[in-house]
Design a protein around this motif. Structure first.
Motif, PDB file in Angstrom:
ATOM      1  N   SER A 188     -19.552   7.476  -5.455  1.00 50.41           N
ATOM      2  CA  SER A 188     -18.764   8.499  -4.750  1.00 50.41           C
ATOM      3  C   SER A 188     -17.416   7.923  -4.357  1.00 50.41           C
ATOM      4  O   SER A 188     -17.127   7.715  -3.168  1.00 50.41           O
ATOM      5  CB  SER A 188     -19.521   8.992  -3.508  1.00 50.41           C
ATOM      6  OG  SER A 188     -20.743   9.573  -3.860  1.00 50.41           O
ATOM      7  N   PRO A 189     -16.577   7.633  -5.335  1.00 50.21           N
ATOM      8  CA  PRO A 189     -15.326   6.924  -5.038  1.00 50.21           C
ATOM      9  C   PRO A 189     -14.179   7.840  -4.610  1.00 50.21           C
ATOM     10  O   PRO A 189     -14.113   9.012  -4.989  1.00 50.21           O
ATOM     11  CB  PRO A 189     -14.994   6.269  -6.377  1.00 50.21           C
ATOM     12  CG  PRO A 189     -15.510   7.260  -7.393  1.00 50.21           C
ATOM     13  CD  PRO A 189     -16.737   7.873  -6.769  1.00 50.21           C
ATOM     14  N   ARG A 190     -13.314   7.296  -3.814  1.00 45.46           N
ATOM     15  CA  ARG A 190     -12.018   7.913  -3.544  1.00 45.46           C
ATOM     16  C   ARG A 190     -10.977   7.066  -4.253  1.00 45.46           C
ATOM     17  O   ARG A 190     -11.152   5.851  -4.432  1.00 45.46           O
ATOM     18  CB  ARG A 190     -11.721   7.955  -2.046  1.00 45.46           C
ATOM     19  CG  ARG A 190     -12.672   8.810  -1.242  1.00 45.46           C
ATOM     20  CD  ARG A 190     -12.307   8.810   0.223  1.00 45.46           C
ATOM     21  NE  ARG A 190     -11.184   9.681   0.503  1.00 45.46           N
ATOM     22  CZ  ARG A 190     -11.278  10.850   1.158  1.00 45.46           C
ATOM     23  NH1 ARG A 190     -12.460  11.281   1.579  1.00 45.46           N
ATOM     24  NH2 ARG A 190     -10.219  11.589   1.377  1.00 45.46           N
ATOM     25  N   HIS A 191      -9.880   7.713  -4.660  1.00 46.49           N
ATOM     26  CA  HIS A 191      -8.791   7.014  -5.342  1.00 46.49           C
ATOM     27  C   HIS A 191      -7.589   7.022  -4.393  1.00 46.49           C
ATOM     28  O   HIS A 191      -6.968   8.057  -4.184  1.00 46.49           O
ATOM     29  CB  HIS A 191      -8.462   7.735  -6.653  1.00 46.49           C
ATOM     30  CG  HIS A 191      -7.425   7.051  -7.483  1.00 46.49           C
ATOM     31  ND1 HIS A 191      -7.603   6.785  -8.819  1.00 46.49           N
ATOM     32  CD2 HIS A 191      -6.191   6.577  -7.183  1.00 46.49           C
ATOM     33  CE1 HIS A 191      -6.522   6.186  -9.296  1.00 46.49           C
ATOM     34  NE2 HIS A 191      -5.647   6.050  -8.313  1.00 46.49           N
ATOM     35  N   ILE A 192      -7.315   5.864  -3.811  1.00 45.35           N
ATOM     36  CA  ILE A 192      -6.194   5.749  -2.870  1.00 45.35           C
ATOM     37  C   ILE A 192      -5.277   4.635  -3.346  1.00 45.35           C
ATOM     38  O   ILE A 192      -5.733   3.544  -3.696  1.00 45.35           O
ATOM     39  CB  ILE A 192      -6.694   5.475  -1.439  1.00 45.35           C
ATOM     40  CG1 ILE A 192      -7.577   6.634  -0.962  1.00 45.35           C
ATOM     41  CG2 ILE A 192      -5.525   5.278  -0.479  1.00 45.35           C
ATOM     42  CD1 ILE A 192      -8.195   6.436   0.415  1.00 45.35           C
ATOM     43  N   GLU A 193      -3.991   4.915  -3.385  1.00 49.18           N
ATOM     44  CA  GLU A 193      -3.041   3.950  -3.920  1.00 49.18           C
ATOM     45  C   GLU A 193      -1.933   3.653  -2.909  1.00 49.18           C
ATOM     46  O   GLU A 193      -1.659   4.452  -2.011  1.00 49.18           O
ATOM     47  CB  GLU A 193      -2.432   4.475  -5.229  1.00 49.18           C
ATOM     48  CG  GLU A 193      -1.675   5.783  -5.065  1.00 49.18           C
ATOM     49  CD  GLU A 193      -1.323   6.448  -6.384  1.00 49.18           C
ATOM     50  OE1 GLU A 193      -2.061   6.235  -7.364  1.00 49.18           O
ATOM     51  OE2 GLU A 193      -0.310   7.185  -6.424  1.00 49.18           O
ATOM     52  N   ILE A 194      -1.306   2.493  -3.084  1.00 48.95           N
ATOM     53  CA  ILE A 194      -0.237   2.048  -2.192  1.00 48.95           C
ATOM     54  C   ILE A 194       1.056   1.902  -2.984  1.00 48.95           C
ATOM     55  O   ILE A 194       1.085   1.253  -4.028  1.00 48.95           O
ATOM     56  CB  ILE A 194      -0.581   0.696  -1.538  1.00 48.95           C
ATOM     57  CG1 ILE A 194      -1.884   0.783  -0.758  1.00 48.95           C
ATOM     58  CG2 ILE A 194       0.573   0.229  -0.645  1.00 48.95           C
ATOM     59  CD1 ILE A 194      -1.821   1.523   0.536  1.00 48.95           C
ATOM     60  N   HIS A 206       5.441  -2.434   1.453  1.00 46.21           N
ATOM     61  CA  HIS A 206       4.716  -1.245   1.007  1.00 46.21           C
ATOM     62  C   HIS A 206       5.182  -0.023   1.778  1.00 46.21           C
ATOM     63  O   HIS A 206       5.651  -0.122   2.916  1.00 46.21           O
ATOM     64  CB  HIS A 206       3.200  -1.433   1.154  1.00 46.21           C
ATOM     65  CG  HIS A 206       2.713  -1.454   2.574  1.00 46.21           C
ATOM     66  ND1 HIS A 206       2.394  -0.301   3.266  1.00 46.21           N
ATOM     67  CD2 HIS A 206       2.490  -2.474   3.431  1.00 46.21           C
ATOM     68  CE1 HIS A 206       2.004  -0.616   4.479  1.00 46.21           C
ATOM     69  NE2 HIS A 206       2.054  -1.930   4.616  1.00 46.21           N
ATOM     70  N   LEU A 207       5.062   1.135   1.138  1.00 46.02           N
ATOM     71  CA  LEU A 207       5.471   2.407   1.745  1.00 46.02           C
ATOM     72  C   LEU A 207       4.258   3.314   1.937  1.00 46.02           C
ATOM     73  O   LEU A 207       4.276   4.492   1.624  1.00 46.02           O
ATOM     74  CB  LEU A 207       6.533   3.102   0.880  1.00 46.02           C
ATOM     75  CG  LEU A 207       7.909   2.435   0.871  1.00 46.02           C
ATOM     76  CD1 LEU A 207       7.962   1.322  -0.176  1.00 46.02           C
ATOM     77  CD2 LEU A 207       9.023   3.438   0.592  1.00 46.02           C
ATOM     78  N   PHE A 208       3.168   2.700   2.409  1.00 46.93           N
ATOM     79  CA  PHE A 208       1.955   3.427   2.796  1.00 46.93           C
ATOM     80  C   PHE A 208       1.184   3.969   1.583  1.00 46.93           C
ATOM     81  O   PHE A 208       1.476   3.626   0.449  1.00 46.93           O
ATOM     82  CB  PHE A 208       2.297   4.520   3.808  1.00 46.93           C
ATOM     83  CG  PHE A 208       3.220   4.043   4.890  1.00 46.93           C
ATOM     84  CD1 PHE A 208       2.815   3.023   5.768  1.00 46.93           C
ATOM     85  CD2 PHE A 208       4.508   4.540   5.032  1.00 46.93           C
ATOM     86  CE1 PHE A 208       3.673   2.547   6.756  1.00 46.93           C
ATOM     87  CE2 PHE A 208       5.365   4.077   6.013  1.00 46.93           C
ATOM     88  CZ  PHE A 208       4.957   3.070   6.885  1.00 46.93           C
ATOM     89  N   GLU A 209       0.191   4.801   1.889  1.00 49.06           N
ATOM     90  CA  GLU A 209      -0.760   5.208   0.858  1.00 49.06           C
ATOM     91  C   GLU A 209      -0.567   6.644   0.395  1.00 49.06           C
ATOM     92  O   GLU A 209       0.072   7.452   1.066  1.00 49.06           O
ATOM     93  CB  GLU A 209      -2.200   5.028   1.355  1.00 49.06           C
ATOM     94  CG  GLU A 209      -2.736   6.171   2.213  1.00 49.06           C
ATOM     95  CD  GLU A 209      -2.311   6.105   3.667  1.00 49.06           C
ATOM     96  OE1 GLU A 209      -2.709   6.994   4.436  1.00 49.06           O
ATOM     97  OE2 GLU A 209      -1.574   5.174   4.044  1.00 49.06           O
ATOM     98  N   ARG A 210      -1.182   6.906  -0.768  1.00 48.24           N
ATOM     99  CA  ARG A 210      -1.300   8.264  -1.297  1.00 48.24           C
ATOM    100  C   ARG A 210      -2.764   8.499  -1.636  1.00 48.24           C
ATOM    101  O   ARG A 210      -3.411   7.656  -2.250  1.00 48.24           O
ATOM    102  CB  ARG A 210      -0.429   8.443  -2.548  1.00 48.24           C
ATOM    103  CG  ARG A 210       1.066   8.340  -2.304  1.00 48.24           C
ATOM    104  CD  ARG A 210       1.863   8.697  -3.551  1.00 48.24           C
ATOM    105  NE  ARG A 210       1.773   7.691  -4.590  1.00 48.24           N
ATOM    106  CZ  ARG A 210       2.737   6.827  -4.894  1.00 48.24           C
ATOM    107  NH1 ARG A 210       3.873   6.825  -4.196  1.00 48.24           N
ATOM    108  NH2 ARG A 210       2.600   5.969  -5.882  1.00 48.24           N
ATOM    109  N   GLU A 211      -3.267   9.636  -1.259  1.00 51.50           N
ATOM    110  CA  GLU A 211      -4.635  10.055  -1.597  1.00 51.50           C
ATOM    111  C   GLU A 211      -4.576  10.822  -2.906  1.00 51.50           C
ATOM    112  O   GLU A 211      -3.866  11.826  -3.024  1.00 51.50           O
ATOM    113  CB  GLU A 211      -5.186  10.945  -0.491  1.00 51.50           C
ATOM    114  CG  GLU A 211      -6.510  11.599  -0.790  1.00 51.50           C
ATOM    115  CD  GLU A 211      -7.682  10.648  -0.782  1.00 51.50           C
ATOM    116  OE1 GLU A 211      -8.236  10.413  -1.875  1.00 51.50           O
ATOM    117  OE2 GLU A 211      -8.056  10.161   0.304  1.00 51.50           O
TER     118      GLU A 211
END
Length: 481
Positions: A188-194, A206-211
């Motif tokens: 049950s993964p989430r894909h979160i990137e920085i 870094h400029l924070f995350e995106r869901e």
């Protein structure tokens, strides 16, 4: 091009015959046709693109986020031709272009990695033993892969060999590299990137995350910033890990470090995209930074003009990708003419697109025709604004993903933030896009139908009476004759 224009930089567009009427071609100061529509005869012709640059006395090449944007050989050729590549070094692209090389590079920075093999699989028996150690289900992945290609989920040992052969074949076909590796499949993964930025003087932030968990076929459809589930502590940890990944390959320019997050919010390094991402506008909205301008300044050798402490999250942004696809038909691409194409407008609404009304959607490229972005003070306000913008977006002639996106944004799982990459599998079916009527609406329609029938009946009776009268009058005149 808009960012470049604001910086006083002139632009040259390159295009294929299929894109001769594209807005970017008309917007540029100059434009050059590369060749026929197939990308192998146009957008992938590295030597021809460089030759065009030399003839036009171009200083730099911005590779966008497709085709040659993550091609280390192209980056190297650009530099060797005396041009500036607006992106990272060829060495960084090469290291991060291989998922296995990337894993090995980041290992020294104590970055969480999904349990799996550290090198390409060659011995099936040994691979089966390793898979058993990791525990099923496992994932077979192409080392050079992306976009879900060369990726196979194996639920049990009996399926391993067949799925491995398929993954190798698909990877060889798609990337010219059949190397695959295995890792634990997170169910049950989430894909979160920085989003990261680094200059050529050693500064990386870094400029924070995106869901980015709302996906179909392992490709993103809805993205937002910030994520609804990332706490300040988790954000700091992920940001520091992303900076570590960038340091592992001496990175400069804009890039994205992607993480997979499990149901307990443990995060693991997935891969690094050594280019600007399609979804970069949501980061721009919440930080106030133009990432393209930053890319250009970094490529010119300038230092970053701000520090990590200078950056703060302001508000919330959501992006939906408007694909020329039919969600009712397994999201298959849908080609045709844009008979109607009217963009939404108003406060907090941004549209990045590549088409105008009357244009044809070509079969040769990715089916994305636009990115619709909304920004507001809160997440719920951004959702509400997006739904309003989707309702205003008028597109006819082709099917699009707008209806699916509207459904997803209003679903309880999305609104609550309790969703993962299996959102489509768990909640979506073509039937949800077919309008269902409430009891009151059905009663109203029934009443209208009765009223219409009565009026139609009276009108028919009146016409019949008139016709009969005329017929009698005609007979009377005939008798007088």
């Amino acid at each position: 091009m808009r960012s470049a224009k604001e910086m006083g930089i002139k632009t040259v567009a390159i295009y294929s015959e299929a894109d001769r009427l594209s807005p970017h071609v008309l917007y540029a100061d100059q434009a050059v046709c590369l060749g026929p529509p197939p990308s192998s005869q146009s957008y992938l012709l590295a030597d021809k693109i460089i030759q065009v640059c030399l003839e036009m006395e171009v200083d730099a090449i911005h590779p966008g986020y497709g085709f040659l944007s993550e091609n280390a050989s192209f980056s190297k050729k650009v530099t060797e031709a005396g041009l500036i590549f607006i992106g990272p070094s060829p060495e960084s692209i090469e290291v991060m272009g291989s998922k296995l090389a990337a894993k090995q590079a980041v290992a020294q920075y104590d970055i969480p990695l999904v349990p799996g093999t550290e090198e390409a699989i060659s011995d099936i028996a040994a691979a089966k033993t390793k898979a058993a150690e990791i525990g099923y289900p496992i994932l077979i992945k192409a080392s050079a892969g992306g976009g879900g290609k060369g990726m196979r989920i194996v639920e049990q040992e009996g399926d391993f060999e067949e799925q491995m052969q398929r993954a190798v074949s698909e990877a060889q076909s798609a990337f010219g590299d059949g190397a695959v590796f295995i890792e634990k499949y997170i169910t049950s993964p989430r894909h979160i990137e920085i989003q990261i930025l680094g200059d050529q003087h050693g500064s990386i932030l870094h400029l924070f995350e995106r869901e980015c968990s709302i996906q179909r076929r392992h490709q993103k459809v809805i993205e937002e910033a910030p994520s609804a589930v990332v706490s300040p502590e988790m954000r700091k940890a992920m940001g520091e890990a992303a900076v570590g990944v960038a340091k592992a390959c001496d990175y400069y320019g804009a890039g994205t470090v992607e993480f997979i997050v499990d149901e307990k919010l443990n995060f693991y390094f997935l891969e690094m995209n050594t280019r600007l991402q399609v979804e970069h506008p949501v980061t721009e909205m919440i930080t106030g930074k133009d990432l393209v301008k930053e890319q250009i300044r970094i490529a010119q050798g300038e230092k970053l003009s701000f520090t990590q402490e200078d950056l703060q999250i302001q508000g919330h942004a959501i992006e939906v990708r408007v694909y020329a696809e039919d969600p009712k038909n397994n999201f298959l691409p849908d080609i045709g003419k844009l008979q109607t194409y009217r963009r939404p407008q108003g406060p907090g609404v941004r549209v990045d697109d590549g088409f105008e009304e009357g244009m044809d959607i070509p079969i040769y490229y990715d089916p994305m025709i636009a990115k619709l972005i909304t920004y507001a003070e809160s997440r719920q306000q951004a959702i509400d604004r997006m739904i309003r913008a989707i309702d205003e977006y008028q597109i006819t002639g082709i099917e699009t993903t707008l209806g699916f996106c509207r459904f997803a944004l209003q679903h309880e799982a999305f609104v609550s933030g309790n969703f993962d990459t299996k959102f489509v599998d768990n909640y979506f079916s073509p039937a949800v896009l077919s309008p269902t009527l409430t009891d009151e609406e059905e009663e109203l329609l029934a009443a209208l139908a009765v009223e219409f029938f009565d009026k139609n009946k009276k009108a028919t009776h009146s016409l019949a009476s008139t016709a009969a009268s005329k017929n009698q009058a005609g007979n009377w005149k005939n008798r007088l004759r």
